[in-house]
Write an enzyme that holds these catalytic residues in place. Structure first.
Site, PDB file in Angstrom:
ATOM      1  N   MET A   1       0.863  -1.191   0.000  1.00 37.07           N
ATOM      2  CA  MET A   1       0.000   0.000   0.000  1.00 37.07           C
ATOM      3  C   MET A   1       0.889   1.227   0.000  1.00 37.07           C
ATOM      4  O   MET A   1       1.998   1.173   0.478  1.00 37.07           O
ATOM      5  CB  MET A   1      -0.873  -0.013   1.241  1.00 37.07           C
ATOM      6  N   CYS A   2       0.409   2.288  -0.563  1.00 36.77           N
ATOM      7  CA  CYS A   2       1.364   3.335  -0.912  1.00 36.77           C
ATOM      8  C   CYS A   2       0.705   4.659  -1.216  1.00 36.77           C
ATOM      9  O   CYS A   2      -0.503   4.796  -1.192  1.00 36.77           O
ATOM     10  CB  CYS A   2       2.091   2.921  -2.188  1.00 36.77           C
TER      11      CYS A   2
END
Lengths: 437, 298, 223
Positions: free
Chosen positions: B1-2
Site C-alpha cells: 500500500m502506498c
C-alpha cells in the site's frame, strides 16, 4: 444377514461427508454453523515445557511470587489498559450471545481484573456496567457504532478479520434478530443479516492509518487501539498493523470460534494458532516492536498450558472466546432433550446459529436465556479463569519465572515434526528445528 | 500500500520547478508510504544515438572504472553523474546492448531505468530523506511520477521500491494489491519479460511493457490490463511524452486529479496537490473506475 | 467568531477546541486536504471550512453544523449521528458511510459508495453518484438529483433511494418502486432541507425487493 466385520467405511467418504452431501442435495446451500474449526490441527498440545532441573531452579509456591499482570497499549495511548491477568475475553456480539451471557462475561472479567470485548452488534448497557474494562470493536458492518460508546470504551479494536473466517463478514440468522437486536443493528426483525467483509470507509493499511488517526482524534488520543486479524498472511498483516499505527495487535488462529459462519470457511481458511504466534512475534521482532506493540493471541486457547505456551512463544496475552462460552455452560450435559431437538447432543453441539442454545448462552429466546443466571455464569467463568491462571503460574514457577511474561521460547520443545517446524522449536530430544537447521 | 503522485507540466516555462513540485508532493505522501520512495523524472531528452541509464549499487561502486569499461565497449564517450546510491550514465546508442552487458558483467548492479529522457531514482527510507539525498528540488523536466511505499507482501529493499521500469522510457507506480501476480509473473517470464523481484507492482509494469511490445498502444495495453490484472489498483504509467492513469473496476484505492492551464497532477490524496501553484483555480476530479486517462501522448 | 488557519495550527488543536463546545462560530482556513477535520463533535457547534478537506471530515458528527466550501475527501460525515454537513463541492468515495442520522448535503457530485451501509442518515446529492452507492444501505434516505453509477443499492435493506437521472445496472435486490403521495411528501421535505428546487414527479423511487432477506436457493445467483 450383515457380517459387520465386512463393513468398511471410506476414508474419502466417511459418514459425516456422506451426511453433508445429502444435506447439500436437500438444501442447496452451504452448511452454516457455530464454533471453530473442529478438525485436528497442530496446536499447543504438541509443545512441552522444560521444567527446572540441575541447570534451572524452580520457584516455591506462595511467597515466591509469580506475577501475571500485563499492560496493553503503551505505544501511543495516554491511558493504556492494565490487566491483572494476561487472559482477556474475546469479542462476541450481543446478538450471537444473549444479554445474560454478556453480563456474565463482564462480571467475571471484572472479578479477575481483565477485559471483555464487544462484538458485531455494538455495546449493551449490561456489558458496559458489568465489565470494568471494555474493548469496543469497530467492524466492517458498523452495527450500532456510535461516538458515545467509543468514548465510554476503554480501548478500541479495529477488526480486519477473525480466525474462523478471515476475509468474511459477520453473520446472524433471522431467528436471532429479535426486536432488541434489530434495534441495535438498524435491521428489520427476523431477517437474515448479510454483512460486509470489508470496512465501508477504508481499504488497505495506507488508508487504515488515516482511519486510526481519526479514531484517535475523536477519542482525544486516550484509548489504545487494537487491530485484530484472522491468521492468514500473518507476517505481512502484523507488519502492516504496526505501520498503520496499532497499539496492540490481536491475531486469531483458525481454531477461533464464531456463532454462525459457513462450515467451508471455518475449516478451510486460515492457519492454526501455533504457527500464527511464531509468525506474529517474528514480525514484531523484525520491526523492533516486540513488547512495544503488544500481541494478543486467540483461537483455541483452552487452559493455562495453552496460555503459558503462547506467552513463552512471545505473546503478551491471550484471549478466549469459545472456552469462555464453555465455562458458561456451552455443551454442558443438561437439557439433553433440547440438544436433541436441534439435532445434536452435548459434546457435539455447534448450533449457535440456530438461536436455540439449550444452555441459554447463544440465544435471544427468553425461556432459554433464563437458564443462564448471570451470577452463576460469572462464578463459573471466574473459577475457570482462576484455574487457568493457577495453571500458568504452576508452569511458570516450574520454569523458574517470577513473572509469566518471562517465559521464553527456549523453555519449550516440540513433540512432532509439524509442530517443531511451525513453532520453530526443537524436536524434543534433538537440536533439530525442521526448516531452520 | 502506498502513495503515488504524478505531475505533467503543460507550460514549458515552468519546467525548472518540476523538482520542487515533485518533492513537496512526495513528502505529503509520507504517512501512507513510510518505507521507501522513488521517482521517475523525464528531462533533457537525448538524441537518437545516445541513451541514458540509471544504475544502482548497494555499497560503494567505482563508477569511473565502469565508465571506462563502457567506453571501450561502445567505442564512444561515456558521461556519468553520481547521485547518492545511483549514477546516471549517458552512453552511445549505437547497436551495442549496454543493458545486457551490464547484467552479464556487473550482476550486482541494478538498472533502474533506460531510455532517452527517463531517470529513475529510488531508495529505502522515509520520503523526506530521499528528497534531500537525491537533491530532488534541483531537478527540472517535463513530467515525473513519484511513489512512497508501505510494503505489503514483498521486502523493503531498494529493488522492491517503485517506480518499476521494464521498457525504454516506460515506468509504472502502483497503489493497491494484485491478487494474481504470481500467475502473471510466470506467464510474463515465459514471454521473455525480465522480471527481477517478487513484487506485484513490477508484474504490472512488465505486463504493460509486454503488451506494448506486442503492438498495443499504451491505452490499449491498459484496457487489456483491466481484464488480466486481478486485485485492487490505482496505476500511473509514465512514457517519454506523458503519463496515464488507470483505476481497477472496484476502485477502492484512492485517486485524485487536478488540472490548470500550466499542469496536470494526480495523487492518492488531495493534500499532495494542495501545495501546487495555482491549485485554487484547478479543475479537481476523481478518475472513474476502469477508465484510461492519458496526457501528452506516447 | 474564532478563526483557525491550518497551515499554522495543527488539526489536533482545532479538534480539541471544538470538543470543548465553543459558543461562537468557528471558521477554518487553509484546510489543504488535511484529514479528520472537525471529527467527533458532540454539540451544536457551527463551523465553516474554506477549502478542500481530506478524509473523514466531520466523522461521527453529533449535533454540529459543518459547512465545507470546497471538496471533501473519502468518508465525509462517516458514521454521523445527527447534525448537518453541507458541502459546496464534490465528495470522494464513501460519503456518509454507515451514518445513523442527521443530514448530509453534497452540492457537487458524490463518488462511488455514497451512503454505503447507511443506518438512518438523509443524504441529498445535487449532482450524480458513483458506482456501488447505497451498498447494503439499511435505513435512511438517499436523494440523487443527477445520475447513479452501476450497482445502485446493491444488497440494500430498508433505505429509500430517490433519483431523478439515469441509473446504471442496478445492484442485487434493488428495484424501482411506486412513488406514493407519502414518498412525494418525504422527497419534497428532503429537497427543501437542501434548498434544492426540482420537479418532484421527475424522481423515481428505488428500494429493496426483499428477496435476500431469507436465503432461497432460487435466488442464489444474486450472491
Amino acid at each position: 444377514m450383515i457380517d459387520k466385520r465386512a463393513l468398511k467405511e471410506s476414508a474419502t467418504f466417511p459418514a459425516n461427508v456422506l451426511a453433508e452431501i445429502h444435506r447439500a442435495a436437500d438444501q442447496g446451500i452451504y452448511d452454516i454453523r457455530g464454533f471453530g474449526a473442529k478438525r485436528e490441527v497442530p496446536c499447543f498440545d504438541d509443545l512441552l515445557f522444560l521444567g527446572a532441573s540441575m541447570s534451572r531452579y524452580p520457584l516455591e509456591g506462595y511467597r515466591e511470587k509469580c506475577a501475571t499482570n500485563v499492560t496493553l497499549g503503551t505505544r501511543f495511548a495516554s491511558k493504556p489498559i492494565e490487566l491483572d491477568i494476561p487472559i482477556t475475553i474475546a469479542g462476541m456480539s450481543f446478538g450471537s450471545l444473549g444479554a445474560n451471557a454478556k453480563e456474565s462475561l463482564g462480571l467475571a472479567a471484572t472479578m479477575m481484573g481483565t477485559s471483555t470485548t464487544t462484538g458485531d452488534g455494538g455495546m449493551t448497557s449490561e456489558e458496559r456496567e458489568s465489565s470494568k474494562t471494555l474493548v469496543y470493536q469497530v467492524l466492517p458492518s458498523r452495527y450500532g457504532l456510535n461516538p458515545d460508546d467509543l468514548r465510554r470504551a476503554d480501548a478500541l479494536e479495529v477488526v480486519v478479520g477473525q480466525g474462523a473466517k478471515p476475509g468474511g463478514g459477520g453473520m446472524l440468522l433471522g431467528q436471532k434478530i429479535t426486536e432488541r437486536v434489530a434495534g441495535m443493528r438498524d435491521l428489520p426483525e427476523g431477517i437474515d443479516q448479510r454483512s460486509a467483509c470489508r470496512h465501508p470507509d477504508w481499504t488497505g493499511p495506507d488508508d487504515l492509518k488515516i482511519k486510526i488517526q481519526e479514531l484517535r482524534e475523536i477519542t482525544d488520543y486516550e484509548k489504545p487501539i487494537y487491530v485484530k486479524i484472522g491468521a492468514t498472511r500473518v507476517t505481512y498483516d502484523v507488519t502492516l498493523a504496526v505501520k498503520s499505527g496499532a497499539d496492540v495487535v490481536v491475531v486469531d488462529g483458525m481454531q477461533g470460534g464464531t456463532a454462525a459462519t459457513q462450515d467451508v470457511f471455518i475449516e478451510h481458511v486460515g492457519i492454526p494458532t501455533l504457527p500464527a504466534v511464531r509468525l506474529a512475534v517474528d514480525a514484531l521482532k523484525e520491526l523492533d516492536m516486540h513488547r512495544e506493540v503488544q500481541l494478543i493471541i486467540s483461537g483455541g486457547i483452552r487452559n493455562g498450558a495453552d496460555a503459558a505456551k503462547a506467552l513463552a512463544m512471545g505473546a503478551d496475552a491471550v484471549s478466549i472466546g469459545s472456552a469462555a462460552m464453555v465455562a458458561l455452560g456451552c455443551n454442558r450435559n443438561a437439557w439433553v432433550e433440547d440438544y436433541e431437538k436441534i439435532g445434536t447432543l452435548p459434546g457435539y453441539c455447534h448450533h449457535c446459529h440456530t438461536g436455540a442454545c439449550p444452555v441459554g448462552v447463544a440465544t435471544q429466546t427468553p425461556e432459554l436465556e433464563a437458564r443462564l443466571r448471570p451470577q452463576q455464569g460469572a462464578l463459573w467463568l471466574r473459577n475457570y479463569l482462576s484455574t487457568m491462571v493457577l495453571e500458568m503460574q504452576t508452569l511458570a514457577r516450574a520454569c523458574g519465572k517470577s513473572h509469566v511474561l518471562n517465559l521464553e521460547p527456549e523453555d519449550l520443545v516440540a513433540m512432532t515434526i509439524e509442530a517443531a517446524a511451525m513453532a520453530r522449536l526443537p524436536l524434543a530430544g534433538t537440536n533439530w528445528i525442521p526448516g531452520s537447521n | 500500500m502506498c502513495g503515488i503522485v504524478g505531475i505533467y507540466l503543460k507550460n514549458k516555462d515552468i519546467q525548472s520547478s518540476l523538482g520542487t513540485c515533485l518533492a513537496s508532493m512526495l513528502v505529503q505522501m509520507s504517512d501512507r508510504g513510510p518505507d521507501s520512495a522513488g521517482v521517475a523524472i523525464y528531462r533533457d531528452p537525448l538524441t537518437e544515438d545516445e541513451i541514458k541509464l540509471s544504475l544502482f549499487a548497494e555499497g560503494s561502486m567505482d563508477w569511473q572504472a565502469l565508465g571506462l569499461e563502457l567506453e571501450q565497449c561502445t567505442g564512444s564517450e561515456v558521461l556519468f553523474e553520481p547521485r547518492a546510491s545511483h549514477a546516471l550514465f549517458t552512453v552511445a546508442d549505437n547497436g551495442f546492448d549496454v543493458s545486457t552487458w551490464i547484467r552479464a558483467n556487473h550482476p550486482a548492479l541494478r538498472i533502474m531505468s533506460a531510455g532517452k529522457s527517463i531517470e529513475i531514482y529510488k531508495e529505502k527510507g522515509p520520503p523526506g530523506e530521499f528528497v534531500s539525498q537525491f537533491d530532488l528540488q534541483q531537478f527540472s523536466g517535463s513530467h515525473a511520477l513519484g511513489h512512497t511505499r508501505m510494503a505489503t507482501e514483498s521486502a523493503v529493499t531498494t529493488e522492491h521500491s517503485h517506480p518499476f521500469s521494464t521498457g525504454l522510457d516506460l515506468c509504472l507506480v502502483h497503489n493497491g494489491s494484485l491478487s494474481n501476480h504470481n500467475h502473471l509473473r510466470r506467464k510474463l517470464r515465459n514471454c521473455g519479460v525480465n522480471i527481477q523481484t517478487d513484487n506485484d507492482s513490477e508484474v504490472a509494469a512488465g505486463y504493460v511493457m509486454w503488451r506494448m511490445r506486442e503492438g498495443d498502444s499504451l491505452e490499449q495495453a491498459l484496457e487489456r490490463a483491466l481484464g488480466d490484472l486481478d486485485g485492487f489498483y490505482t496505476l500511473a504509467v509514465g512514457t517519454a511524452n506523458g503519463f496515464a492513469v488507470l483505476r481497477d473496476p472496484i476502485a477502492c484505492k484512492p485517486a485524485i486529479m487536478a488540472e490548470t492551464e500550466d499542469w496536470v497532477a494526480m495523487a492518492s490524496e488531495f493534500r499532495a496537490i494542495a501545495q501546487l501553484e495555482g491549485v485554487e483555480n484547478a479543475r479537481v476530479w476523481e478518475p472513474a473506475p476502469a477508465t484510461v486517462y492519458a496526457w501528452g501522448g506516447q | 467568531m474564532s478563526n483557525f488557519d491550518l497551515d499554522t495550527t495543527a488539526v489536533r488543536k482545532l479538534n480539541q477546541y471544538l470538543h470543548q463546545t465553543p459558543a461562537d462560530k468557528v471558521v477554518v482556513d487553509k484546510p489543504g486536504g488535511r484529514h479528520s477535520i472537525a471529527v467527533g463533535l458532540d454539540a451544536s457547534v457551527d463551523i465553516t471550512i474554506n477549502g478542500h478537506v481530506g478524509y473523514y471530515c466531520g466523522g461521527m458528527n453529533k449535533l454540529a453544523t459543518i459547512r465545507i466550501h470546497g471538496n471533501a475527501g473519502p468518508g465525509v460525515a462517516e458514521n454521523m449521528m445527527s447534525g448537518t454537513m453541507d458541502i459546496s463541492g464534490s465528495a470522494s468515495q464513501y460519503a456518509g458511510a454507515s451514518a445513523h442520522g442527521g443530514t448530509l448535503i453534497i452540492r457537487g457530485d458524490a463518488s462511488s459508495r455514497c451512503g454505503i451501509s447507511m443506518k438512518g442518515v438523509d443524504i441529498i446529492v445535487a449532482g450524480s453518484v458513483g458506482h456501488m452507492s447505497a451498498f447494503m444501505a439499511q435505513t435512511g434516505n438517499l436523494v440523487i438529483c443527477g445520475d447513479a453509477g452501476d450497482h445502485l443499492g446493491d444488497s440494500l435493506y430498508e433505505a429509500v433511494i430517490y433519483i431523478r437521472g439515469s441509473v446504471g445496472e442496478l445492484g442485487a435486490d434493488c428495484i424501482e418502486k411506486e412513488m406514493t403521495a407519502e414518498h412525494v411528501q418525504k422527497l419534497a421535505a428532503l429537497l427543501h432541507t437542501a434548498g434544492l428546487d426540482h420537479v418532484l414527479t421527475d424522481f423515481r423511487r428505488y428500494g429493496s425487493a426483499r428477496k435476500l432477506y431469507h436465503f432461497d436457493i432460487d435466488h442464489a445467483d444474486e450472491y
